[in-house]
Design an enzyme around this catalytic site. Structure first.
Site, PDB file in Angstrom:
ATOM      1  NE  ARG A  98      34.225 -30.267 -29.618  1.00  0.00           N
ATOM      2  CZ  ARG A  98      34.127 -28.859 -30.018  1.00  0.00           C
ATOM      3  NH1 ARG A  98      34.148 -28.007 -29.395  1.00  0.00           N
ATOM      4  NH2 ARG A  98      34.301 -28.269 -31.259  1.00  0.00           N
TER       5      ARG A  98
ATOM      6  CB  SER B 184      20.395 -23.952  -8.854  1.00  0.00           C
ATOM      7  OG  SER B 184      19.805 -23.488  -9.867  1.00  0.00           O
ATOM      8  CG  ASP B 185      19.227 -19.895  -9.768  1.00  0.00           C
ATOM      9  OD1 ASP B 185      19.204 -18.840  -9.867  1.00  0.00           O
ATOM     10  OD2 ASP B 185      19.873 -20.311 -10.069  1.00  0.00           O
TER      11      ASP B 185
END
EC number: 2.4.2.1
Length: 238
Positions: free
Chosen positions: A44, A204-205
């Site tokens: 996957r 990250s934010d």
């Protein structure tokens, strides 16, 4: 023996696995920090690699997004491939005013709005916490490299796009250092199957301030978090 989601054999994985959400970040970590690297999974597109770091065998593999995805991989790694330690290395959002972009957060505990740990813990509240030695080693590794870290509670959310933005005010009130989507699930799986786990995140934010890093930055530049994780593995007692 291969599982439905991991096409590896016993011995392909080290006893310690670093797990970012993004399989491309796993590839970056393997190619940047490990030696003698070989790919051990590609089912996957969830890439997994094994190599050595300063002579210590270590694996790294992606776990996808959210508790259901990471729980599948964590469970199979522990029960089918003999993994003893999982260290999630990922990104998180911040809500506290004094937490900035790129700050490194160590998740000592993980609050959550997910019900998965209640399902496995007879409908009771399970205290999803990291292994103490892993926390201690990560803090020691950060100090040795003069990297500032924040240690405390994080929040594992089921929904990335929250329908209840007021919840972020509650998180701020309770001092939540970071908001992500996996730690509580990984801690629950580790407890259920007798392994140890830790989550280290890079901010990250900032949810309150509206600032953020780019997807490319998240994939390839959060090196301090990776260095802390790798160096902490070297401090593990046998």
């Amino acid at each position: 023996m291969a599982t439905p989601h991991i096409n590896a054999e016993m011995g392909d994985f080290a006893d310690v696995v670093l797990m970012p959400g993004d399989p491309l970040r796993a590839k970056y970590i393997a190619e940047t920090f490990l030696q003698d690297v070989r790919q051990v999974n590609n089912v996957r597109g969830m890439l997994g690699f094994t190599g050595t770091y300063k002579g210590r065998k270590i694996s790294v593999m992606g776990h996808g997004m959210g508790i259901p995805s990471c729980s599948i991989y964590a469970k199979e790694l522990i029960t089918d491939f003999g993994v003893k330690v999982i260290i999630r290395v990922g990104s998180c959002g911040a809500v506290l005013p004094d937490v900035e972009l790129r700050d490194v957060v160590i998740g000592m505990g993980a609050c959550t709005d997910s019900k998965v740990n209640r399902l496995r813990f007879k409908d009771q509240d399970f205290a999803a916490i990291a292994d103490f030695e892993l926390v201690q080693n990560a803090v020691s590794a950060a100090k040795a490299k003069d990297i500032k870290v924040r240690v405390g509670n994080i929040f594992s959310a089921d929904l990335f796009y929250s329908p209840d933005p007021e919840m972020f005010d509650v998180m701020e009130k309770y001092g939540i250092l970071g908001v992500e989507m996996e730690a509580a699930g990984i801690y629950g799986v580790a407890a259920e199957y007798g392994a140890r786990a830790l989550t280290i995140c890079t901010v990250s934010d900032h949810i309150k301030k509206g600032t953020q890093t780019t997807s490319e930055e998240r994939q390839t530049t959060f090196n301090e978090m990776i260095e802390i994780a790798l160096e902490s593995v070297l401090l593990l007692e046998d």
